[in-house]
Design a protein around this motif. Structure first.
Motif, mmCIF file in Angstrom:
data_model
loop_
_atom_site.group_PDB
_atom_site.id
_atom_site.type_symbol
_atom_site.label_atom_id
_atom_site.label_comp_id
_atom_site.label_asym_id
_atom_site.label_seq_id
_atom_site.Cartn_x
_atom_site.Cartn_y
_atom_site.Cartn_z
ATOM 1 N N ASP A 1 0.823 -1.220 0.000
ATOM 2 C CA ASP A 1 0.000 0.000 0.000
ATOM 3 C C ASP A 1 0.852 1.263 0.000
ATOM 4 O O ASP A 1 0.426 2.303 -0.504
ATOM 5 C CB ASP A 1 -0.948 0.019 1.201
ATOM 6 N N GLN A 2 2.046 1.189 0.572
ATOM 7 C CA GLN A 2 2.960 2.336 0.609
ATOM 8 C C GLN A 2 3.835 2.419 -0.638
ATOM 9 O O GLN A 2 4.660 3.331 -0.764
ATOM 10 C CB GLN A 2 3.834 2.268 1.863
ATOM 11 N N GLY A 3 3.696 1.438 -1.544
ATOM 12 C CA GLY A 3 4.478 1.437 -2.774
ATOM 13 C C GLY A 3 5.912 1.003 -2.601
ATOM 14 O O GLY A 3 6.756 1.254 -3.460
ATOM 15 N N LEU A 4 6.215 0.299 -1.498
ATOM 16 C CA LEU A 4 7.595 -0.068 -1.180
ATOM 17 C C LEU A 4 8.009 -1.427 -1.735
ATOM 18 O O LEU A 4 9.202 -1.676 -1.948
ATOM 19 C CB LEU A 4 7.792 -0.055 0.337
ATOM 20 N N ILE A 5 7.051 -2.308 -1.921
ATOM 21 C CA ILE A 5 7.323 -3.658 -2.437
ATOM 22 C C ILE A 5 6.229 -4.045 -3.421
ATOM 23 O O ILE A 5 5.162 -3.433 -3.464
ATOM 24 C CB ILE A 5 7.400 -4.718 -1.306
ATOM 25 N N THR A 6 6.535 -5.082 -4.203
ATOM 26 C CA THR A 6 5.541 -5.652 -5.116
ATOM 27 C C THR A 6 5.395 -7.130 -4.811
ATOM 28 O O THR A 6 6.300 -7.762 -4.253
ATOM 29 C CB THR A 6 5.957 -5.502 -6.591
ATOM 30 N N ARG A 7 4.246 -7.668 -5.183
ATOM 31 C CA ARG A 7 3.974 -9.100 -5.074
ATOM 32 C C ARG A 7 3.803 -9.650 -6.481
ATOM 33 O O ARG A 7 3.095 -9.067 -7.289
ATOM 34 C CB ARG A 7 2.675 -9.352 -4.305
ATOM 35 N N THR A 8 4.451 -10.782 -6.732
ATOM 36 C CA THR A 8 4.259 -11.481 -7.996
ATOM 37 C C THR A 8 4.137 -12.972 -7.711
ATOM 38 O O THR A 8 4.615 -13.456 -6.680
ATOM 39 C CB THR A 8 5.435 -11.259 -8.971
ATOM 40 N N THR A 9 3.505 -13.663 -8.602
ATOM 41 C CA THR A 9 3.375 -15.110 -8.467
ATOM 42 C C THR A 9 4.636 -15.766 -9.011
ATOM 43 O O THR A 9 5.134 -15.384 -10.069
ATOM 44 C CB THR A 9 2.147 -15.617 -9.253
ATOM 45 N N ALA A 10 5.148 -16.744 -8.269
ATOM 46 C CA ALA A 10 6.345 -17.463 -8.707
ATOM 47 C C ALA A 10 6.015 -18.262 -9.960
ATOM 48 O O ALA A 10 4.976 -18.921 -10.021
ATOM 49 C CB ALA A 10 6.843 -18.385 -7.603
ATOM 50 N N GLY A 11 6.880 -18.189 -10.948
ATOM 51 C CA GLY A 11 6.650 -18.902 -12.194
ATOM 52 C C GLY A 11 6.598 -20.406 -12.014
ATOM 53 O O GLY A 11 5.850 -21.095 -12.701
ATOM 54 N N HIS A 12 7.351 -20.945 -11.083
ATOM 55 C CA HIS A 12 7.432 -22.385 -10.873
ATOM 56 C C HIS A 12 6.275 -22.934 -10.038
ATOM 57 O O HIS A 12 6.020 -24.130 -10.049
ATOM 58 C CB HIS A 12 8.771 -22.750 -10.220
ATOM 59 N N ASP A 13 5.574 -22.039 -9.292
ATOM 60 C CA ASP A 13 4.490 -22.504 -8.418
ATOM 61 C C ASP A 13 3.539 -21.338 -8.174
ATOM 62 O O ASP A 13 3.881 -20.399 -7.446
ATOM 63 C CB ASP A 13 5.069 -23.020 -7.097
ATOM 64 N N ALA A 14 2.354 -21.409 -8.736
ATOM 65 C CA ALA A 14 1.388 -20.313 -8.633
ATOM 66 C C ALA A 14 0.909 -20.083 -7.199
ATOM 67 O O ALA A 14 0.330 -19.047 -6.905
ATOM 68 C CB ALA A 14 0.192 -20.587 -9.547
ATOM 69 N N ARG A 15 1.168 -21.036 -6.305
ATOM 70 C CA ARG A 15 0.765 -20.860 -4.907
ATOM 71 C C ARG A 15 1.743 -19.989 -4.129
ATOM 72 O O ARG A 15 1.443 -19.553 -3.027
ATOM 73 C CB ARG A 15 0.655 -22.223 -4.208
ATOM 74 N N VAL A 16 2.913 -19.735 -4.691
ATOM 75 C CA VAL A 16 3.959 -18.986 -4.007
ATOM 76 C C VAL A 16 3.947 -17.530 -4.487
ATOM 77 O O VAL A 16 4.005 -17.265 -5.682
ATOM 78 C CB VAL A 16 5.347 -19.612 -4.263
ATOM 79 N N THR A 17 3.872 -16.617 -3.527
ATOM 80 C CA THR A 17 3.945 -15.191 -3.831
ATOM 81 C C THR A 17 5.341 -14.696 -3.486
ATOM 82 O O THR A 17 5.824 -14.902 -2.369
ATOM 83 C CB THR A 17 2.893 -14.409 -3.010
ATOM 84 N N LEU A 18 5.968 -14.054 -4.464
ATOM 85 C CA LEU A 18 7.309 -13.505 -4.271
ATOM 86 C C LEU A 18 7.217 -12.010 -4.026
ATOM 87 O O LEU A 18 6.438 -11.304 -4.662
ATOM 88 C CB LEU A 18 8.184 -13.777 -5.495
ATOM 89 N N ILE A 19 8.036 -11.531 -3.111
ATOM 90 C CA ILE A 19 8.050 -10.129 -2.715
ATOM 91 C C ILE A 19 9.377 -9.513 -3.143
ATOM 92 O O ILE A 19 10.444 -10.076 -2.890
ATOM 93 C CB ILE A 19 7.893 -10.002 -1.182
#
Length: 168
Positions: free
Chosen positions: A94-112
């Motif tokens: 919300d503060q624009g400091l990080i992003t979340r993306t889905t890991a290419g190898h596993d859609a259940r994993v969120t990468l920061i």
């Protein structure tokens, strides 16, 4: 002395227990940590607007480098439940400091990952924090004690990390 699973009390009185060197050293460690966290966190937030929790999150994400870090690893590093780590991540997003993306190898994993703003804020806050740590922790100890203290804290941290269960 009794084993840690022996139910018989090791101490004869509350005063004896409270004065035990093992209990005292841990209490002093925690007292110093709580006081320093309060002072350092207050000064950091006043100078940057970042809470100490958000700053620590940015440090964990920054250490991970390119490619990001899974939320579950953030939870383990910060000793938070997955829900606590997720709430912290939401605040930083919300503060624009990080992003979340889905890991290419596993859609259940969120990468920061850090955003450019997150990295800039981390660098600015780290400069302020390092100077405050120098003033309130390092400069208080004679150089030889500071080196021994640093190594002892590293050893304790590694040991505690190994004993820590996987956070839920």
């Amino acid at each position: 002395m009794t084993s840690d699973t022996d139910p018989r009390p090791e101490f004869d009185s509350a005063q004896q227990a409270a004065r035990d060197p093992r209990i005292l050293v841990f209490g002093r460690l925690m007292g110093a940590a709580y006081r320093l966290e309060y002072i350092l966190g207050r000064d950091l937030e006043a100078a940057t607007g970042l809470t100490h929790s958000i700053f620590e999150l940015l440090l964990v994400v920054g250490r991970a480098g390119p490619g990001g870090i899974p939320v579950r690893d953030i939870a383990q590093a910060r000793v938070l439940t997955s829900g606590g780590a997720t709430r912290l991540v939401h605040r930083a997003v919300d503060q624009g400091l990080i992003t979340r993306t889905t890991a290419g190898h596993d859609a259940r994993v969120t990468l920061i990952e850090l955003t450019p703003l997150g990295e800039a804020e981390l660098l600015r806050a780290s400069t302020i924090h390092a100077r405050n740590v120098q003033r309130l922790l390092v400069d208080v100890l004679p150089p030889e004690q500071a080196a021994v203290f640093s190594e002892a804290i590293r050893t304790l941290s590694i040991s505690a990390s190994r004993a820590l269960p996987i956070m839920p």
